[in-house]
Design a protein around this motif. Structure first.
Motif, PDB file in Angstrom:
ATOM      1  N   VAL B 313      -2.161   9.397  11.898  1.00 19.23           N
ATOM      2  CA  VAL B 313      -0.792   8.880  11.716  1.00 19.23           C
ATOM      3  C   VAL B 313      -0.776   7.629  10.851  1.00 19.23           C
ATOM      4  O   VAL B 313       0.104   7.448  10.008  1.00 19.23           O
ATOM      5  N   GLY B 314      -1.787   6.796  11.042  1.00 13.76           N
ATOM      6  CA  GLY B 314      -1.791   5.513  10.333  1.00 13.76           C
ATOM      7  C   GLY B 314      -0.766   4.557  10.934  1.00 13.76           C
ATOM      8  O   GLY B 314      -0.259   4.787  12.043  1.00 13.76           O
ATOM      9  N   PHE B 315      -0.485   3.491  10.178  1.00 16.18           N
ATOM     10  CA  PHE B 315       0.379   2.430  10.689  1.00 16.18           C
ATOM     11  C   PHE B 315       1.478   2.139   9.681  1.00 16.18           C
ATOM     12  O   PHE B 315       1.457   1.115   8.993  1.00 16.18           O
ATOM     13  N   PRO B 316       2.437   3.061   9.566  1.00 19.94           N
ATOM     14  CA  PRO B 316       3.443   2.972   8.494  1.00 19.94           C
ATOM     15  C   PRO B 316       4.296   1.711   8.518  1.00 19.94           C
ATOM     16  O   PRO B 316       4.889   1.355   7.492  1.00 19.94           O
ATOM     17  N   TYR B 317       4.362   1.046   9.648  1.00 22.00           N
ATOM     18  CA  TYR B 317       5.248  -0.120   9.742  1.00 22.00           C
ATOM     19  C   TYR B 317       4.963  -1.154   8.664  1.00 22.00           C
ATOM     20  O   TYR B 317       5.891  -1.689   8.043  1.00 22.00           O
ATOM     21  N   PHE B 318       3.693  -1.439   8.439  1.00 28.23           N
ATOM     22  CA  PHE B 318       3.347  -2.587   7.594  1.00 28.23           C
ATOM     23  C   PHE B 318       3.756  -2.367   6.137  1.00 28.23           C
ATOM     24  O   PHE B 318       4.280  -3.268   5.489  1.00 28.23           O
ATOM     25  N   GLY B 319       3.510  -1.158   5.643  1.00 28.18           N
ATOM     26  CA  GLY B 319       3.951  -0.845   4.281  1.00 28.18           C
ATOM     27  C   GLY B 319       5.470  -0.917   4.154  1.00 28.18           C
ATOM     28  O   GLY B 319       6.008  -1.416   3.159  1.00 28.18           O
ATOM     29  N   ARG B 320       6.146  -0.444   5.193  1.00 22.98           N
ATOM     30  CA  ARG B 320       7.616  -0.490   5.149  1.00 22.98           C
ATOM     31  C   ARG B 320       8.134  -1.917   5.193  1.00 22.98           C
ATOM     32  O   ARG B 320       9.136  -2.242   4.549  1.00 22.98           O
ATOM     33  N   LEU B 321       7.455  -2.752   5.956  1.00 22.21           N
ATOM     34  CA  LEU B 321       7.856  -4.167   6.012  1.00 22.21           C
ATOM     35  C   LEU B 321       7.696  -4.816   4.638  1.00 22.21           C
ATOM     36  O   LEU B 321       8.577  -5.548   4.164  1.00 22.21           O
ATOM     37  N   ILE B 322       6.552  -4.539   3.998  1.00 24.64           N
ATOM     38  CA  ILE B 322       6.312  -5.090   2.659  1.00 24.64           C
ATOM     39  C   ILE B 322       7.409  -4.630   1.689  1.00 24.64           C
ATOM     40  O   ILE B 322       7.979  -5.431   0.940  1.00 24.64           O
ATOM     41  N   LEU B 323       7.718  -3.342   1.745  1.00 26.10           N
ATOM     42  CA  LEU B 323       8.767  -2.825   0.841  1.00 26.10           C
ATOM     43  C   LEU B 323      10.132  -3.427   1.167  1.00 26.10           C
ATOM     44  O   LEU B 323      10.918  -3.737   0.265  1.00 26.10           O
ATOM     45  N   ASP B 324      10.410  -3.599   2.453  1.00 30.67           N
ATOM     46  CA  ASP B 324      11.655  -4.268   2.844  1.00 30.67           C
ATOM     47  C   ASP B 324      11.753  -5.643   2.186  1.00 30.67           C
ATOM     48  O   ASP B 324      12.805  -6.034   1.665  1.00 30.67           O
TER      49      ASP B 324
END
Lengths: 354, 354
Positions: B313-324
């Motif tokens: 699954v990985g940890f999608p939150y962090f990439g999304r936070l960066i993009l936010d």
């Protein structure tokens, strides 16, 4: 129970016959709930002799007569009440009729073992308490989720032996198959079944008192609701309650009618008991994605162990109840414990309705 | 997620790098809780570039510098605040200091990603809400029991895709190892950690909002207590709370410091989510008596399935936070969601104390 090195394991293999044929005679009536079959086999496997069955529908007891060739069906309930040889009546009537039938039996000199829930109102409970005093007979309750569950029973033994230290919390998840099409009319009538916490919940509250070791409790919060079955307006399909026992033990249960269709069982019932020195989980009816139920998962300061219970524990309650009746003792399940579990479940039901 | 015939399975294999080296620069400070390492690796594995570390104890960040050769330690926190290249500060300070550090960073033009709990008092939350308005910066919270748990994350995807129908209840059991000998002083100081529901509980309340899909909630009952560790009078070793979300979803959690010594993990954390069409159980850190954690057990109207999540699954939150942050969006975890989880946990804490 014994401890074999680092391992816990149940010792008793089968249910002990505590009496010889004819020494303890009982009758079975009001087969409205299928629980009656467990009550009968519990009593007969402990040595009890079934003398009579009574129900309006002969199909419901046909198999019981086959299994108990000495038993006979009667068409008049009074025949059972009039036979002084009958020491106990067991029944699984429509819930709101259970108390009246029980008091009738007690006034006729019989002990009574009813399916849970034993009552649908606090008024019935008060009448039953009075009947116990008046008649000296027992109003026993077959809380089958523990008394007819080998893992449920053995968990109590583990706790009593201190396998998880002092108990801090008892938590119970109790999903059930609705299977609405096969249910009788009374199942959907609130007055008849009394509400989800009163009805199913009495199981959970009995386990709170047993595993938690309390005599009484405060209901902190309760909810009853119909969250997914508007076509049955009097059905409560969701219930939950939080309690604190008089010894400080925390208790929580959730009860629902949402066991999904692909489930291999009628409900993936779980009990978690947390103690100061360990915890246990009971997977009663299924070990999801991993076979059947009847398993206790125990982790304490010494072991992480799965304990298979089915076929190894038996159902000691019934033999003890018979001996209580013969000896005038109150060991199998103290009368007040049976009543208190029902009382608390009805108090929670009231809070949930308010 | 995709559905392969009758089976659910996670699709994404590893965490996606959403930026190239140097495109998103961050600093890490206040290594008081070990959670900081997960926060750093979450951000770097999504492509973030660690430029600075700051802590009074160089041993705490020695390994981080090895893993991030471009990063350097500073002895003055102000250096981080003064560098306009730093877009975000992540830290895991002593809980009651987290808000002050965050507001300092925001006022210096940085976004902030703190370890949970983000606050220890409702006053701090009010200040942070104000700081978000004033600065336009994010006060993000790493609720690691979901954001750094692949099974915890994937459960949210299953729920969003309707795998269990409409959610009716979210229930969370969160035992933890006390391991008192290795804990810092602040761990036992109520003012510093804020109470068990505020501190650990913020994880559970965040999961209530995420899995339950609510925006707000009513706390029905809460309890905080010291039931087994009188030698640490300010430690709360037991907490529980019952909530009802604004959409009717029932929520319950129990949190404790009684994970037993023979456990193979720091806590047999479980999450149960009940829906109208199925239920799921997350065994996050261990599958007791059956190997490791990272597993979801899903039963609905079609399947009974165990889903292994770790490494898938990985940890999608962090990439999304960066993009936010780069795009000025609020998708990874809406600011109000992060605040509301903390607010509810502190309201429950207050109720438990009263």
């Amino acid at each position: 129970m014994s401890r074999d090195g680092m391992n816990y394991q149940p010792l008793s293999a089968a249910t002990e016959q505590v009496v010889k044929p004819g020494e303890f005679v009982f009758a079975a009536s009001h087969f409205d709930h299928g629980h009656i079959y467990g009550q009968i086999s519990g009593l007969t496997s402990a040595g009890g002799t079934l003398k009579y069955v009574f129900d309006a529908d002969p199909e419901r007891y046909a198999k019981v007569l086959e299994q108990n060739p000495g038993a006979k069906a009667v068409s008049d309930f009074q025949e059972i009440l009039d036979d002084p040889e009958v020491q106990l009546l067991t029944s699984a009537a429509i819930p709101n009729l259970r108390c009246g039938i029980g008091i009738q039996a007690m006034d006729a000199g019989k002990h009574y073992l009813t399916d849970k829930s034993p009552f649908t109102t606090l008024e019935q409970l008060a009448e039953a308490r009075e009947a116990v005093k008046r008649t000296g007979k027992k109003y026993a309750v077959c809380y089958s989720e523990r008394l007819l569950s080998e893992s449920g029973w053995y968990a109590g033994e583990l706790i009593r032996e201190g396998a998880i230290g002092r108990v801090l919390q008892v938590l119970n998840l109790a999903p059930h198959n609705l299977a609405a099409a096969g249910r009788p009319e009374w199942f959907f009538q609130k007055e008849a079944y009394g509400g989800i916490l009163t009805d199913i919940g009495s199981h959970q509250f009995e386990q709170f008192l047993t595993y938690g070791g309390g005599q009484d409790a405060k209901v902190n919060f309760a909810r009853v609701d119909n969250v997914g079955n508007p076509e049955y307006p009097e059905l409560e399909d969701f219930g939950e309650a939080s309690l604190t026992l008089d010894n400080g033990v925390s208790c929580y249960c959730r009860i629902d009618w949402f066991n999904p269709k692909a489930s291999r069982t009628w409900g993936d019932g779980r009990t978690f008991v947390l103690g100061t020195e360990g915890y246990l989980e009971i997977r009663k009816y299924i070990d999801v994605c991993n076979g059947g139920g009847g398993k206790i998962f125990l982790v304490n300061n010494d072991v992480e162990q799965m304990i298979e219970c089915n076929g190894k524990v038996g159902f000691p309650y019934f033999g003890r109840l018979i001996l209580d009746i013969l000896n005038g003792t109150d060991e199998a399940m103290p009368q007040e414990h049976a009543f208190k579990a029902a009382e608390l479940s009805m108090l929670a039901q009231q809070m949930g309705e308010s």
